[in-house]
Each structure stands twice: as C-alpha cells, then as structure tokens.
Write a protein that holds these residues in place. Structure first.
Motif, PDB file in Angstrom:
ATOM      1  N   TYR A   1       0.840  -1.201   0.000  1.00 11.47           N
ATOM      2  CA  TYR A   1       0.000   0.000   0.000  1.00 11.47           C
ATOM      3  C   TYR A   1       0.869   1.243   0.000  1.00 11.47           C
ATOM      4  O   TYR A   1       0.659   2.185  -0.751  1.00 11.47           O
ATOM      5  CB  TYR A   1      -0.910   0.004   1.233  1.00 11.47           C
ATOM      6  CG  TYR A   1      -1.671   1.301   1.408  1.00 11.47           C
ATOM      7  CD1 TYR A   1      -2.811   1.556   0.653  1.00 11.47           C
ATOM      8  CD2 TYR A   1      -1.236   2.282   2.305  1.00 11.47           C
ATOM      9  CE1 TYR A   1      -3.504   2.744   0.796  1.00 11.47           C
ATOM     10  CE2 TYR A   1      -1.924   3.474   2.448  1.00 11.47           C
ATOM     11  CZ  TYR A   1      -3.055   3.700   1.688  1.00 11.47           C
ATOM     12  OH  TYR A   1      -3.739   4.883   1.828  1.00 11.47           O
ATOM     13  N   PHE A   2       1.874   1.236   0.844  1.00  9.94           N
ATOM     14  CA  PHE A   2       2.790   2.365   0.922  1.00  9.94           C
ATOM     15  C   PHE A   2       4.055   1.922   1.628  1.00  9.94           C
ATOM     16  O   PHE A   2       4.005   1.183   2.595  1.00  9.94           O
ATOM     17  CB  PHE A   2       2.170   3.530   1.713  1.00  9.94           C
ATOM     18  CG  PHE A   2       3.093   4.713   1.837  1.00  9.94           C
ATOM     19  CD1 PHE A   2       3.165   5.653   0.817  1.00  9.94           C
ATOM     20  CD2 PHE A   2       3.911   4.869   2.951  1.00  9.94           C
ATOM     21  CE1 PHE A   2       4.024   6.734   0.918  1.00  9.94           C
ATOM     22  CE2 PHE A   2       4.778   5.953   3.049  1.00  9.94           C
ATOM     23  CZ  PHE A   2       4.823   6.883   2.035  1.00  9.94           C
TER      24      PHE A   2
ATOM     25  N   THR B   1      -0.664  11.415  -1.529  1.00 12.27           N
ATOM     26  CA  THR B   1      -1.804  11.338  -0.610  1.00 12.27           C
ATOM     27  C   THR B   1      -1.338  11.012   0.804  1.00 12.27           C
ATOM     28  O   THR B   1      -1.700  11.685   1.770  1.00 12.27           O
ATOM     29  CB  THR B   1      -2.793  10.247  -1.073  1.00 12.27           C
ATOM     30  OG1 THR B   1      -3.265  10.592  -2.368  1.00 12.27           O
ATOM     31  CG2 THR B   1      -3.972  10.126  -0.121  1.00 12.27           C
ATOM     32  N   VAL B   2      -0.524   9.985   0.918  1.00 11.92           N
ATOM     33  CA  VAL B   2      -0.064   9.557   2.246  1.00 11.92           C
ATOM     34  C   VAL B   2       0.776  10.659   2.897  1.00 11.92           C
ATOM     35  O   VAL B   2       0.571  11.014   4.062  1.00 11.92           O
ATOM     36  CB  VAL B   2       0.740   8.245   2.154  1.00 11.92           C
ATOM     37  CG1 VAL B   2       1.416   7.931   3.480  1.00 11.92           C
ATOM     38  CG2 VAL B   2      -0.187   7.100   1.740  1.00 11.92           C
TER      39      VAL B   2
ATOM     40  N   THR C   1       0.710  13.855   2.302  1.00 10.04           N
ATOM     41  CA  THR C   1      -0.123  15.015   2.630  1.00 10.04           C
ATOM     42  C   THR C   1      -0.923  14.773   3.907  1.00 10.04           C
ATOM     43  O   THR C   1      -1.010  15.640   4.780  1.00 10.04           O
ATOM     44  CB  THR C   1      -1.074  15.340   1.455  1.00 10.04           C
ATOM     45  OG1 THR C   1      -0.290  15.539   0.286  1.00 10.04           O
ATOM     46  CG2 THR C   1      -1.886  16.585   1.736  1.00 10.04           C
ATOM     47  N   VAL C   2      -1.497  13.579   4.016  1.00 10.60           N
ATOM     48  CA  VAL C   2      -2.275  13.268   5.225  1.00 10.60           C
ATOM     49  C   VAL C   2      -1.360  13.283   6.455  1.00 10.60           C
ATOM     50  O   VAL C   2      -1.654  13.943   7.453  1.00 10.60           O
ATOM     51  CB  VAL C   2      -2.973  11.895   5.091  1.00 10.60           C
ATOM     52  CG1 VAL C   2      -3.493  11.413   6.450  1.00 10.60           C
ATOM     53  CG2 VAL C   2      -4.119  11.991   4.088  1.00 10.60           C
ATOM     54  N   LEU C   3      -0.249  12.578   6.372  1.00 14.27           N
ATOM     55  CA  LEU C   3       0.633  12.476   7.546  1.00 14.27           C
ATOM     56  C   LEU C   3       1.175  13.847   7.939  1.00 14.27           C
ATOM     57  O   LEU C   3       1.208  14.203   9.109  1.00 14.27           O
ATOM     58  CB  LEU C   3       1.785  11.509   7.265  1.00 14.27           C
ATOM     59  CG  LEU C   3       1.392  10.049   7.031  1.00 14.27           C
ATOM     60  CD1 LEU C   3       2.633   9.211   6.759  1.00 14.27           C
ATOM     61  CD2 LEU C   3       0.628   9.482   8.225  1.00 14.27           C
TER      62      LEU C   3
ATOM     63  N   SER D   1      -0.116  16.844   7.200  1.00 13.09           N
ATOM     64  CA  SER D   1      -1.185  17.744   7.652  1.00 13.09           C
ATOM     65  C   SER D   1      -1.615  17.424   9.078  1.00 13.09           C
ATOM     66  O   SER D   1      -1.966  18.317   9.843  1.00 13.09           O
ATOM     67  CB  SER D   1      -2.394  17.644   6.720  1.00 13.09           C
ATOM     68  OG  SER D   1      -2.029  17.972   5.402  1.00 13.09           O
ATOM     69  N   LEU D   2      -1.588  16.158   9.432  1.00 13.73           N
ATOM     70  CA  LEU D   2      -1.995  15.776  10.791  1.00 13.73           C
ATOM     71  C   LEU D   2      -0.889  16.039  11.812  1.00 13.73           C
ATOM     72  O   LEU D   2      -1.145  15.999  13.009  1.00 13.73           O
ATOM     73  CB  LEU D   2      -2.376  14.289  10.839  1.00 13.73           C
ATOM     74  CG  LEU D   2      -3.573  13.849  10.011  1.00 13.73           C
ATOM     75  CD1 LEU D   2      -3.896  12.397  10.304  1.00 13.73           C
ATOM     76  CD2 LEU D   2      -4.792  14.720  10.273  1.00 13.73           C
ATOM     77  N   GLY D   3       0.334  16.287  11.346  1.00 12.85           N
ATOM     78  CA  GLY D   3       1.422  16.485  12.301  1.00 12.85           C
ATOM     79  C   GLY D   3       2.160  15.200  12.615  1.00 12.85           C
ATOM     80  O   GLY D   3       2.992  15.156  13.524  1.00 12.85           O
ATOM     81  N   LEU D   4       1.900  14.136  11.860  1.00  9.81           N
ATOM     82  CA  LEU D   4       2.530  12.847  12.161  1.00  9.81           C
ATOM     83  C   LEU D   4       3.948  12.741  11.609  1.00  9.81           C
ATOM     84  O   LEU D   4       4.647  11.771  11.899  1.00  9.81           O
ATOM     85  CB  LEU D   4       1.662  11.696  11.638  1.00  9.81           C
ATOM     86  CG  LEU D   4       0.415  11.429  12.490  1.00  9.81           C
ATOM     87  CD1 LEU D   4      -0.575  10.542  11.748  1.00  9.81           C
ATOM     88  CD2 LEU D   4       0.796  10.782  13.820  1.00  9.81           C
TER      89      LEU D   4
ATOM     90  N   VAL E   1       5.570   6.660  12.979  1.00  8.87           N
ATOM     91  CA  VAL E   1       5.276   6.384  11.565  1.00  8.87           C
ATOM     92  C   VAL E   1       6.328   5.420  11.017  1.00  8.87           C
ATOM     93  O   VAL E   1       6.003   4.422  10.360  1.00  8.87           O
ATOM     94  CB  VAL E   1       5.255   7.699  10.751  1.00  8.87           C
ATOM     95  CG1 VAL E   1       5.206   7.409   9.258  1.00  8.87           C
ATOM     96  CG2 VAL E   1       4.047   8.534  11.165  1.00  8.87           C
ATOM     97  N   LYS E   2       7.574   5.692  11.326  1.00  9.18           N
ATOM     98  CA  LYS E   2       8.647   4.787  10.887  1.00  9.18           C
ATOM     99  C   LYS E   2       8.408   3.367  11.403  1.00  9.18           C
ATOM    100  O   LYS E   2       8.613   2.384  10.681  1.00  9.18           O
ATOM    101  CB  LYS E   2      10.000   5.320  11.380  1.00  9.18           C
ATOM    102  CG  LYS E   2      11.173   4.394  11.113  1.00  9.18           C
ATOM    103  CD  LYS E   2      12.494   5.023  11.499  1.00  9.18           C
ATOM    104  CE  LYS E   2      13.635   4.013  11.431  1.00  9.18           C
ATOM    105  NZ  LYS E   2      14.944   4.666  11.637  1.00  9.18           N
TER     106      LYS E   2
ATOM    107  N   VAL F   1       5.650   1.809  12.046  1.00  6.67           N
ATOM    108  CA  VAL F   1       4.546   1.038  11.434  1.00  6.67           C
ATOM    109  C   VAL F   1       4.777   0.764   9.952  1.00  6.67           C
ATOM    110  O   VAL F   1       4.121  -0.118   9.384  1.00  6.67           O
ATOM    111  CB  VAL F   1       3.161   1.725  11.617  1.00  6.67           C
ATOM    112  CG1 VAL F   1       2.827   1.874  13.095  1.00  6.67           C
ATOM    113  CG2 VAL F   1       3.083   3.062  10.898  1.00  6.67           C
ATOM    114  N   LEU F   2       5.677   1.513   9.321  1.00  5.39           N
ATOM    115  CA  LEU F   2       5.907   1.298   7.888  1.00  5.39           C
ATOM    116  C   LEU F   2       6.761   0.049   7.662  1.00  5.39           C
ATOM    117  O   LEU F   2       7.510  -0.367   8.539  1.00  5.39           O
ATOM    118  CB  LEU F   2       6.608   2.515   7.280  1.00  5.39           C
ATOM    119  CG  LEU F   2       5.756   3.784   7.167  1.00  5.39           C
ATOM    120  CD1 LEU F   2       6.559   4.905   6.516  1.00  5.39           C
ATOM    121  CD2 LEU F   2       4.491   3.526   6.368  1.00  5.39           C
TER     122      LEU F   2
END
Lengths: 427, 427
Positions: A187-188, A267-268, A270-272, A274-277, A297-298, A300-301
């Motif tokens: 997915y990413f 998309t990913v 921008t979302v991350l 924008s949320l501050g993640l 984030v690192k 879970v990827l």
C-alpha cells in the motif's frame, strides 16, 4: 594506496556496499561492518557468503558500534586497520564519523548530507552548515573526505562535471531527475529510512535559480518529463543535497532537483504531514507518554529492506543539461537505468539501495587505487569523473547519454550483459 | 423520585450534560462532575456559571476520580449522595461505573457501549458481551440502568419505538442515518474522542439484515440519501450500538446504520488504517520505545472540544422507517436537526456533543421524575418514548417527522424559537 574498509551502517545501502566491496576485496582488503545492531551486520555478511560475492578469502567481520561515539569509532578504525571508512549509517552520524577519520587519518566517504535530529532543511548551502566547516581540517591533516558519493548526490554530480568538461561551453541549467518506476506491491512504503525520506520533504524546497537560492513548498512545482525506458513521468521540485554543492562548484545559474512521486505517495505524505505525524517534535499522549510522531510512523511502515524480494521495474536517474556548445544551443540527458529485480538477484537489495551503494563502493575503490585519494575534502563534481563512470560501467551502473544524435552508452565498452556483476568482475 | 447527579467524564459530552442538568437543578439537586483530570471538571463548572445555566444555587462541584476504581467510585456516589450517575467518560469505564451503581443502588445512565481497550468490534450483539450480563443483577437489586441514552444510540431508539407503536403495523426496515453537515474549518478532526471514533470503523461492520447478522468492511457499502435541511448526502454502512439492541427488542428484519463521511475523512481514515496507525496494538520504535499508534494519532489531532467555537452548519440524525400501516406501504423519517453555532452559544459545545449530551440529561430528569426509574436494566426502546421526546422538545432537540403528508414537528407545541434553551426553561 589505501586498504581495509570499515562500513558504518547495516541498512539496505550498507548491504549493497558490503557486497560490492567484497567483489573487489582483492584490491580493498578486509571488509568490516559496524552498526548499533550486531545481528544486522552479521546478516549482511551471511548474504555476501550466500551469494558468493567475495572474490578472495580476506576478512569479512561484523562489529557492534555506536558511531556517535567518536572515540569508539576511532578505536575500531585503528583496531581493524581500516584506511577507508564508508559511512552509510544514519545521516545523524556524519560529523562523528568524520571526526574519527580526522583523528585516525582514514579516508571518509558518505552518501548523504549531515543532519541534526532537531532541525530540518536548514539554510542553504546545506554543506556549509556542517561538512565544509571541516574542509580546512581535512586539508591540514591530508585526510580524504568524499561527500555525497551515492547516486544522487554522487553520480549525478559526476554527470554534471562531465557535461561541463565535454559537452558544453556554457551551461544554462541542470535538472536532476530521479524516477523510481518500480512497484513493491505494498500500500505504501519508503525505499529508504522513512525518517530520512520524510525529512527531505517536510521543510522548504530550496533550488538554485537565476544564480540565487529560491524557496518553494513541497509539491508546489510540478513538471512532467518524457524519459528513456520509464516514459512520461510527473515529478515535483524537491530540495536535495547536490544542489548545495553544484551551485558553488560549477558556474551554472539554474540547478533543480525533480523527484517522481505517484499519487499514493502524495496522498499519504499530505495526510501524515497535515496531521502532524511527520513531526520530529515530541507530543504527549493522553496517558502522559512522550513520543516523536515521525518515529512512530517509521515503526509502522514496512522495513525498506523487506521490499526488495518483490520489487519489480526500473529506476531512471540522470541530469538533463541545457546550454551552448560551439555557439549552438544543446540539450543532453546523461542517465542510468537500474532494475530492481536484477539488483536483488546480485546483492539482495532493491535498485534504490543499489544505485546509492554501488557508487560509494566505487569511490572506495578509487581511493584505494589512488585516483581519488586527494588528501582533502571534496564533493564528487570536484573529482575527475571519467575513472568513476568507467568503474561504474564495470560495477553494474552503466551511464547512457541521450542528445541530438540519439541515445547511446557513454562508453561502448560498458558491460550491460545480463550476467551478474560479480561474474563480470571474475571474468 | 431520585436526586443529586454524579457526572463521570469531563469531555465535550460531559460539558453538555452538566449545562443541561444545571438548567434543571431545581429538580435534579446537586450536580457533581468527576474525572481523572480535576481541572477539566472545574473548567466545565466555570462555563456553567459563565453562561448562567444553573437555575438554582444548588451545589455544583468537581472531583478527581479514576472511575476504573469501583470502590472509589462507590465512595464518591455515597459521599455526594448521588442517586443518579451519568457516565459520559471513556467507553472503557462502563462496567466499573455500573458495578459502583449496583453497589450503591444509584441509577446508571450511559451513552455508548462498553469497550475493552484490547478488542474492537466484537461478536454481535455487542450488548451481550458486557452490559446484558448484568441484567439479572440490576433486576435483583432494583437498580435502574439505562443503556445508550445519547442521540445515536438513544433518541434514535426512541424514534424506532415510536414508529412501531404509532406509525406502523409491521416494520420492514429501519435505516438510522447520521449526517454532520457542519464545518469546523480544520484539515481534519474527529468530533469526539479520536480513539473511540476510529475504533468504530476499524473492525467489521455488523448490520441486521433479513433477520440475521451480516458482516461487511468499512466503506464497502455506500448509500446516498436526500434529507431535510442538509440535502443530498453520501453515507456508508457502519457498525453502531443501537443495531445491537433494536435487533433484539423490536421485531424488525432489517436494521442498518449509515454515517455520512466527506472525502477528506475517508482519505485520512484510509491512509491511517492502511499504514497501521489506527492499531491499538503496541509497536516498538527503532529507539526501543513501546507505543500504541492510535494513541499517538489521538495526540496529534485537534482536541474535539477545541472545534466548537468555529463550528458552523447543522446535523441531521434520524430513522428512515419503512413498513406497512393499515395494509398500505409507508415510509416515515423521524429526525432532528441541530445547529453547531446555536449549541455553542448555549452550552459552549458543538452539535455532536450537544445531541449526545442533552438526551443523557433528559434521561436523568425522567429518572428523577420517576417516568423512567424502572428499577432494572433497559435499552431506550424498552421505555415509553413520549415523555422523552416531549422533554427533548423543551430541552432543544425537537423531533420532526417527514411522511407522505409532508414534514412537520412531532409535537406542534415544541419550542423551536431562537431563544436559548435555558431561557425557555426559565420562562
């Protein structure tokens, strides 16, 4: 002539460096790999043996090291009698490892600019913030320190130098274009350390335009290119290391870096963001735990190295150079095409790691041979490009040129056969 | 006749409950607010005074309480002589608070189903996993326990009961539709605790179709509706509490819940879920810290209560009921329209909190009055709906009905003036 190599780091790029150094260990001598996690170093050595990539029986050894500890790093350099250090660990380590090289006299090679974990995308030129402050030290001690000896930065700097030396009287613009047309089936995922990957894009985008620094936001400036093999690709202007040296060392008014991104990445991201993640600043959870979002984030990827077995497709990275030769305008694209699956077959890594790691090993070989053992600090465009590009032809990263006369190998003698590079070397 | 109310929790819904209880404290007596964070309880009490929402000078007091501690909760119930407990804290607390009520004899009211922090979306019917296991206990001790007394679940259950009692001989389907057509002006935010919000959507979507449980994935089934005031809206079939009681208590073969989502919500949710950032299972960072990703997401998102001042627009929540009356097919939509800005003016919260909190306060008033002091455990559709809906008319959540004859207030006497609800009450 220098010999014995200490590789610092045990990620995807380190794995490639280890395999490629082993393919030349008749010349390079012992190969040592050191990182915080001994098991990762040992795993790399196992794969070198599995793929039978070592051409002699010289030492291949793993070491546990916290490379932020300058004394420990210097001690390991001395203990292993390493005269060449290839730093492909985290970008946070560069200045510590360089200090250890200055202390021991070992040559220093890295592939990415130093970063301070607390800051992102600092004032340009970035090399001026850390690396170049040690330039006089290196010269005084005669220490060879090669900065940014991966693909980009690295090979693309050599391409720029080659263009200036041979293809142009005057260069108007250099657009460095980096396309990964591969598919990892997830997915990413990021292709290298997500922390470093995202940090590249969370700050200002610095480019060199009309002879001065220009600031943009990420994904603000888009450009489509029609490229060999990978075809039409959308890219976005991105801040990148090489602009920060090429703008000083070559007299070129426009130097930009363009990275290809798929919609999913944007998309990913921008979302991350924008949320501050993607923040490296700690936050507190409702339970009172202090956490740095980017590190979660690192966590879970997917581990970038886990992508390699399923990766298919190709990368295309090169310099589109525009200028004037013999009074006539000219456009030349100097580039390489790498293949994810081929890289995996040869060294167990995908092409992003392969393109970054092979040039670092090539730089070590050139230091060992003496061609690039310059006894000072240098960015890659300050060194003669031809021995580097010839060696890369042999090592699996052939240079191609597309201009008004067509598309061809830079050196017609380059080995672009399907046979694995270690067999070419043995042949 | 019961009196003195202990409110557990100090979030957005608790704030609404406190304001609305204060508007009726001539009837309800002392109001106590307890949560882990004393300052949040005190802040709520300050706003009640600021908005002059208390109709008498009865006690309004804040308490620090870990409501997972049954003995401490029971002690506070006794100390404050509270005969009614409104649990609007985290959904993880329900069973502890209910235990304290069983121990002290106080009436229990909540607005959302119990959840185990370790599990999501368990086997249907959800009430059977925790709440209904205490049904016999409540009956034996004569303890009134009203489950899911918010809007959805809660008011929509009363709408379903009303439909069955008055509008239909046989009901074919109940589609509960929840639309927030409001705008908070942020890139992304959840309207209540992000942890609970996301947990609603990460597991299987259970619906009651053709008299049996049906499982789908989130965002698998979409349906557009044309609704009063908010117009055409896209919704997605979602798992929700009320399906798990209505499917047992009413003889209706199809009961579904539909929630409206904008594209932004779906994008953010999809990215976070796909990356694993909505997981309640711990992960380890590269530095060795153990972290629950969902709690980090919660930490970076806006505090839902911070959205209220800028929130504009309306909500539309109701039951679309289809069936047969006097041998003829019929369709009735029973619903409420709430306004974010009006809710903020009255009680300092947005309409999502308002619609959840006002019914809980109404339920407490009905227990205090005796109408709903049933001395056993009950879901809302098991109780007479008319006193509840009449009281909600007075309290600011007027019920409307749209059927073949048009669109009207359920009770033409409902006060839908623009004047703040506390003035209606004082008038």
């Amino acid at each position: 002539m220098k010999k014995n190599v200490l590789i610092i780091g045990a990620g995807g790029v380190a794995q490639v460096v280890a395999h490629k150094c082993a393919q030349y260990n008749d010349l390079l001598g012992d190969i040592h790999i050191a990182s915080r996690t001994l098991g990762k170093c040992e795993a790399i050595i196992r794969t070198v043996h599995e793929k039978r990539n070592a051409v002699t029986g010289r030492h291949l050894a793993a070491h546990r090291l916290d490379a932020l500890d300058v004394e420990a790093t210097a001690a390991l350099i001395r203990e292993t009698q390493s005269q060449i250090v290839i730093n492909v660990g985290s970008s946070f380590l560069n200045m510590s490892v360089l200090s250890a090289c200055l202390e021991t006299g070992a040559a220093y090679i890295d592939t990415a600019i130093h970063e301070d974990p607390e800051k992102i995308c600092e004032t340009p030129p970035w090399y001026g913030n850390y690396e170049w402050k040690r330039r006089d030290d290196c010269a005084a001690k005669g220490v060879t320190a090669l900065l940014g000896a991966g693909f980009d930065p690295g090979v693309v700097n050599a391409y720029a130098r080659l263009a200036r030396d041979e293809y142009f009287d005057r260069i108007e613009s250099i657009d460095i274009i980096d396309i990964n047309a591969g598919d990892h089936g997830r997915y990413f995922a990021t292709n290298f350390d997500p922390e470093i990957n995202f940090r590249e894009f969370t700050g200002q985008v610095w480019s060199w335009q009309k002879g001065q620094w220009t600031a943009n936001r990420m994904f603000e400036v888009a450009q489509e290119w029609d490229l060999p093999v990978v075809g039409k690709r959308m890219t976005y202007m991105t801040g990148h290391d090489e602009i920060h040296s090429l703008s000083r060392t070559l007299d070129v008014p426009n130097i930009r870096f363009w990275m290809g991104f798929g919609e999913r990445y944007i998309t990913v991201f921008t979302v991350l963001k924008s949320l501050g993640l993607l923040s490296e600043q700690p936050v507190a959870t409702a339970e009172g735990q202090t956490v740095i979002p980017l590190k979660v984030v690192k966590a879970v990827l997917p581990d970038p190295s886990s992508l390699a077995p399923d990766y298919t497709g190709k990368t295309c990275i090169g310099d589109l150079v525009k200028g004037v030769k013999d009074g006539r305008p000219r456009e030349v694209f100097i580039y390489n095409i790498a293949d994810h699956a081929e890289a995996f077959r040869e060294v167990g890594s995908q092409a992003i790691s392969y393109t970054a790691g092979v040039p670092a090993a090539a730089a070590a070989i050139l230091v060992a041979r003496g061609d690039w053992d310059v006894g000072k600090m240098a960015n890659i465009e300050e060194l003669p490009p031809k021995p580097f590009l010839s060696l890369l032809d042999e090592m699996g990263l052939a240079t191609r040129v597309r201009d008004e006369t067509g598309d061809r190998l830079l050196n017609e003698t380059a080995d672009v056969s399907e046979q694995p590079a270690q067999l070419r070397r043995r042949a």
